[in-house]
Design an enzyme around this catalytic site. Structure first.
Site, PDB file in Angstrom:
ATOM      1  CG  ASP A  29       3.118  -0.635   6.212  1.00 27.04           C
ATOM      2  OD1 ASP A  29       2.357  -0.800   5.816  1.00 27.04           O
ATOM      3  OD2 ASP A  29       3.539   0.046   7.508  1.00 27.04           O
ATOM      4  CG  ASP A  40      -6.034   5.088  -0.985  1.00 27.89           C
ATOM      5  OD1 ASP A  40      -6.817   4.297  -1.677  1.00 27.89           O
ATOM      6  OD2 ASP A  40      -6.611   5.432   0.423  1.00 27.89           O
ATOM      7  CB  SER A  87      -1.141  -0.247   0.675  1.00 27.56           C
ATOM      8  OG  SER A  87       0.026   0.067   2.671  1.00 27.56           O
ATOM      9  CG  ASP A 147      -2.446  -1.591  12.890  1.00 28.34           C
ATOM     10  OD1 ASP A 147      -3.025  -0.835  13.977  1.00 28.34           O
ATOM     11  OD2 ASP A 147      -1.357  -1.482  12.834  1.00 28.34           O
TER      12      ASP A 147
END
Length: 854
Positions: free
Chosen positions: A335, A119, A83, A556
């Site tokens: 990540d 995103d 992401s 998370d």
């Protein structure tokens, strides 16, 4: 605990009548510290270490057998999520290196699929991924041919030492030189993408303006009338970028753009594809499998008026997209700055999922390891006490908490289903997973039991026709309207089971996963676009029970808690060679803001229905305590702030928290100190961390507790009581401006209001020491015992804040002017307050009592 209880009883029974207010505040703080310490220590009662045997996994799943004569891999598929949100703060080159390390993993190629969620919808991320896919055709075969580790090219080419060590092929040096040259060119192309996109867009926009101007003149319009030509961002093929434009336009802004899915690398064939020694190839790939795993770019649709739920919403979009396109029964999320350091990491996780009882595991969490941290780890960025002590201890309970990255999930657990053979832990004494035999659970038709029967019906077709109709009508409410997604659920559940064997419940037959994957077609990609639309989640359970949970900045922890609360277990996998490595903010301001976000999320958890006190009976007692501590620890900052001011107040007033520094107090203090140090040494020896790392953690606990945690408490309360939304900036993953110094960020001082409480505490205690010493020296009846007590505890506070003040000094002692302004202002205020509160002559005796010898 016994010594602590005795000490607190003694403190309560022996007040200081000369300063009851000082005694009362200290006792309240000490009682809270004891409570907080117990919450932290109780989950450590059942520590455990685990080891894996990769040779057994390979023999069982990758070797020919009577049930699998072809020898194709029978391992389940894995979808890997990466992401990113802002290419300015998360450099595309860093993301590209993470992608390359994933594509080079030692796992069956046809079983891997990598998805990048952008995103921000930036063309820069899209084209950087395209460049990474192109360079992968050189890098991946090179890694396989020469067994390269690590498989992040940036890290690999920066390694110090002899690169030829343990390399057996004679052409390694030549291949390495060629690949290094290709990588340098790849870096130049990626780093030059912003300028390339800008120049291309300017050229196309200028051409569009000329065309519009010509059309205006041909149609007889007024040439002086300005043209309304949008400043579009253009792709290399001469079309508008459907995502976010550099100059935001209608339906092309950060929160307003179409959904995008692009398959960068198509799914590989089931059979190996060997390379050749053709001159067109950069390196000789004879006898090397040159297939590449599937690679997909995804940017979900965003429109004004919709709550897109930040990272959690992006992860859920990835879950649905991957279910439609590849449907791996397991999901690894990383990540963009966390790359695979150990190419066998995914196999390590499969050892647990495919083991006996593995069908009850929701996820396997790996520890986070960081690069680029200063050698002294000034701000405890490595966080070794948490990852090597607390998380390992939780592994002896229901398992570690989910920490956001480096975690392999069972897909079916993300869909809100309960684990097989579920148990309720009604007995509070059943504290560990291996303690106290559970009572036989009573059978109740609860909502969660119904979910378990539903998944059984989906996979085994054991439900009745009426149940099938009910299930079909309920699926859209839970998962959305996609029939393709609904059909993928039972497939993922079946493929995620361990092999059927003696003692294995809920197993699948051997060889069931050797069938080649169906190729992608246009209808599949169109369905994937549908499930990432911004309205798809409307009136569904996404973010509530299904997928990553919404409503918290620490999605998370909440997501992991919901799984444990349903009865799932998790595993902490510590590998000999680090599984993943990433970056951490070494700048003091960035570090405090990171801690502020975590602590604010914890406060939100405490005031929500995710509070561990409201958990179901399926959550074990000590696991409940661990999650309770997650929600409570920020509140310790209130008591810590008061306690850090107590030594200064003691020195200002000439009083102390006890009436006399008598033998009983000193013995209790010494005994508690020795006990805590012994526990620390025990943790250090068991976990393998160093005493310096433990001490750095203690120092930053005080620094964070008096700044970020305190702010988090007030922000969390404001959000709960007043509905004030909290926004956080993305932690920057880019390096400092000084390329010659990799630790340049460490010395940059960026002012933030979080600095105010620690600065106030430090200056107050320094001034208080000077005041206390001067009063005692010039007093006609000096009380040295109270001075020594106050100075000792003030120095204790200052020792913990030392890294903070060292960080404020910057590089070479370059302290920002605002620090001096605050220091001077606070010194004046503190001095005036002391004069106002205690105006009597400095020589007057204050209080009574002295040092009592035995």
């Amino acid at each position: 605990m016994v010594v602590l209880a005795l000490f607190l009883m003694w403190r309560v029974q022996h007040p200081n009548p000369d300063a009851l207010w000082l005694w009362g505040m200290s006792v309240v703080c000490e009682i809270w510290f004891a409570f907080s310490w117990i919450l932290d220590q109780l989950p450590k009662l059942c520590p455990i270490n685990r080891l894996t045997d990769l040779s057994v996994l390979k023999e069982k799943f990758d070797m020919p057998s009577p049930d699998n004569p072809s020898g194709r891999s029978d391992l389940p598929g894995v979808d890997i999520f990466v992401s990113t949100a802002d290419p300015e703060k998360e450099p595309p080159l860093t993301t590209a290196n993470t992608i390359l390390s994933i594509l080079a993993s030692e796992y069956p190629l046809e079983k891997l699929a990598c998805y990048l969620s952008d995103d921000g919808g930036a063309l820069l991320s899209f084209e950087a991924l395209a460049e990474a896919a192109s360079f992968a055709r050189v890098w991946i075969p090179f890694c396989r041919k020469h067994k390269i580790e690590p498989r992040n090219p940036e890290t690999y080419f920066l390694l110090k030492g002899d690169p030829t060590k343990n390399k057996v092929r004679s052409d390694f040096v030549k291949d390495r030189r060629k690949v290094k040259r290709e990588y340098d060119e790849f870096k130049v192309r990626v780093n030059g993408l912003p300028d390339s996109i800008r120049r291309r867009s300017d050229a196309y926009n200028a051409h569009e303006e000329i065309r519009a101007k010509r059309h205006q003149m041909e149609s007889g319009g007024d040439p002086s009338e300005p043209l309304n030509i949008p400043k579009a961002t253009w792709m290399a093929d001469g079309t508008h970028w459907p995502g976010t434009w550099t100059h935001s336009g209608k339906e092309h802004g950060r929160g307003d753009h179409a959904g995008i899915i692009q398959v960068m690398l198509a799914p590989p064939t089931a059979e190996p594809l060997m390379g050749s020694s053709d001159e067109e190839n950069i390196i000789d790939t004879t006898d090397v499998d040159i297939r590449l795993p599937m690679l997909v770019y995804m940017s979900r649709e965003k429109r004004p008026g919709y709550d897109h739920n930040k990272k959690a919403g992006a992860m859920n979009a990835l879950v649905r997209t991957s279910a439609v396109m590849s449907n791996g029964p397991f999901i690894l999320n990383l990540d963009c700055d966390h790359y695979i350091f150990n190419s066998l990491a995914i196999r390590e996780a499969m050892c647990f999922f495919m083991d006996k009882g593995g069908d009850r595991l929701a996820y396997v969490q790996f520890p986070q390891r960081f690069e680029g941290v200063d050698p002294n780890d000034r701000y405890a960025n490595h966080n070794t006490v948490f990852f090597d002590v607390n998380m390992r201890a939780l592994d002896g309970l229901q398992g570690p908490v989910y920490v956001g990255t480096g975690c392999v999930f069972r897909r079916i657990a993300l869909y809100g289903f309960d684990p097989p053979r579920i148990r309720d832990h009604g007995c509070c004494f059943q504290i560990c997973c291996f303690c106290c035999a559970p009572k036989k659970p009573k059978m109740k038709k609860t909502k969660t039991k119904q979910r378990e029967s539903e998944v059984a019906g989906l996979t085994d077709h054991t439900t009745s026709d009426d149940d099938d109709e009910i299930e079909a009508s309920m699926l859209p409410k839970r998962y959305g309207s996609s029939a393709v997604f609904a059909a993928s659920i039972p497939v993922a559940e079946f493929q995620g089971r361990p092999l059927a064997d003696k003692g294995v419940h809920n197993g699948r037959p051997a060889g069931a996963l050797t069938i080649p994957r169906e190729p992608l077609d246009a209808s599949t990609v169109a369905e994937a676009i549908n499930v990432v639309s911004c309205f798809y989640e409307d009136k569904t359970e996404w973010g509530g029970r299904v997928g990553w949970i919404y409503g918290s900045v620490t999605e998370d922890v909440v997501t992991g808690f919901r799984m444990h609360n349903r009865g799932w277990r998790s595993i902490y996998c510590v590998t000999k060679r680090d599984a993943f490595r990433g970056t951490a903010p070494i700048n003091l301001t960035d570090r405090l803001h990171q801690v502020l976000r975590w602590a604010t999320g914890s406060v939100e958890i405490f005031f929500s229905r995710n509070n561990a006190l409201l958990a179901s009976s399926r959550l074990k007692f000590l696991q409940r305590i661990a999650y309770l501590n997650v929600g409570i620890y920020p509140f310790t900052s209130i008591f810590l702030l008061v306690y850090c001011f107590l030594p200064a107040l003691s020195l200002y007033t000439g009083q102390f928290i006890v009436q006399n520094l008598n033998l009983a107090f000193l013995i209790y203090l010494l005994t508690i100190t020795i006990s805590l140090c012994s526990l620390a040494v025990l943790e250090v020896k068991w976990s393998g961390i160093s005493l310096e790392e433990w001490w750095r953690n203690e120092q930053f606990w005080v620094i964070g507790g008096t700044s970020a945690h305190l702010a988090a408490v007030f922000q969390g309360i404001l959000k709960v009581m007043a509905g004030v939304e909290i926004s956080f900036t993305l932690t920057s993953k880019s390096a400092g401006d000084d390329e010659d110094d990799i630790y340049a960020d460490l010395y940059i001082v960026k002012w933030t209001s979080l600095f105010i409480p620690p600065i106030t505490i430090g200056i107050t205690n320094i001034v208080a020491i000077a005041v206390g010493v001067s009063r005692t020296i010039y007093s006609t009846n000096p009380e040295w015992s109270k001075l020594l007590g106050g100075v000792f505890f003030s120095l204790w506070v200052l020792m913990h804040l030392y890294p903070f003040f060292k960080g404020l000094m910057g590089k070479g002692g370059k302290t920002p002017t605002i620090i001096y302004v605050w220091a001077g202002l606070l010194s004046v205020i503190i001095s005036l307050l002391w004069v106002y509160i205690s105006p009597q002559d400095g020589g007057a005796a204050v209080g009574g009592g002295g040092f009592t010898f035995p």
